[in-house]
Write an enzyme that holds these catalytic residues in place. Sequence first.
Site, PDB file in Angstrom:
ATOM      1  N   CYS A 178      38.448 -40.247  34.318  1.00 38.02           N
ATOM      2  CA  CYS A 178      37.070 -40.202  34.848  1.00 38.02           C
ATOM      3  C   CYS A 178      36.941 -41.061  36.104  1.00 38.02           C
ATOM      4  O   CYS A 178      36.248 -40.696  37.062  1.00 38.02           O
ATOM      5  CB  CYS A 178      36.077 -40.693  33.802  1.00 38.02           C
ATOM      6  SG  CYS A 178      36.129 -39.755  32.263  1.00 38.02           S
TER       7      CYS A 178
HETATM    8  C1  BEZ Z   1      39.900 -40.474  30.667  1.00 36.54           C
HETATM    9  O1  BEZ Z   1      39.001 -40.401  31.512  1.00 36.54           O
HETATM   10  O2  BEZ Z   1      40.992 -40.900  30.943  1.00 36.54           O
HETATM   11  C2  BEZ Z   1      39.654 -40.001  29.272  1.00 36.54           C
HETATM   12  C3  BEZ Z   1      38.391 -40.119  28.703  1.00 36.54           C
HETATM   13  C4  BEZ Z   1      38.192 -39.686  27.393  1.00 36.54           C
HETATM   14  C5  BEZ Z   1      39.225 -39.115  26.681  1.00 36.54           C
HETATM   15  C6  BEZ Z   1      40.481 -38.969  27.292  1.00 36.54           C
HETATM   16  C7  BEZ Z   1      40.693 -39.420  28.579  1.00 36.54           C
END
Ligand code: BEZ
Length: 211
Positions: free
Chosen positions: A46
């Site tokens: 994210c």
């Molecule tokens: C991420 O942004 O890395 C992420 C967020 C939630 C679940 C898996 C990855």
Amino acid sequence: MASLHLGDTAPDFTADTTEGQISFLDWKGDSWVIFFSHPNDFTPVCTTELGRVGQLSAEWAKRKTKVIALSVDSVEDHDRWKPDVEQVSDTTVDYPIIADPDKKVAELYDMIHPGEDDSSSVRSVFIIGPDDKIKLMLTYPKSAGRNFDEILRVLDALQLSASGPFSTPADWRPGDRAIVSNDVPTEEAKERFPDLEVVKPYLRYATPSQS
Ligand code: BEZ
């Protein structure tokens, strides 16, 4: 909750964001909008995604397109996380991030997919046109960051189709020839598009700027 389809009017909502409370369709006005969700603040994928959207700020503006993000975190979390996003991608997050801790908006837009680990939002993208209709929906799993160059490309394709009788072939890029809609008879298409190429009676290419 009824599922959303292409061509539906984007559901309206009121929500708190990093830029204050908004009423979505009022905020949107008659712009194109990219509305995208991510699972959680302070997570790696994210962080890269929101930074990339910030880096593309001038590209969204060129296309008269507003951008807005959403996660099920609070405004306070968004505000604490934003400097990390800006630092990691050397950019500014100059668009609002919706706080949706009660999941009201995520449920309205079907952004919670229980098979995807937990009850946070998946990586959804909605492109909404000036007429408030949903023009495109994409859903990515939490593990895979989106390709925002593709989102720009498809926004260009949608804006081209909105501007004239065109659709776009596989792997079309801005500047390539487009497909002339079958609503335009070939004789008329020849007059309107001097470089018309008839590959099949139902597959005609032309350069859009000549219309
Ligand atoms: C991420 O942004 O890395 C992420 C967020 C939630 C679940 C898996 C990855």
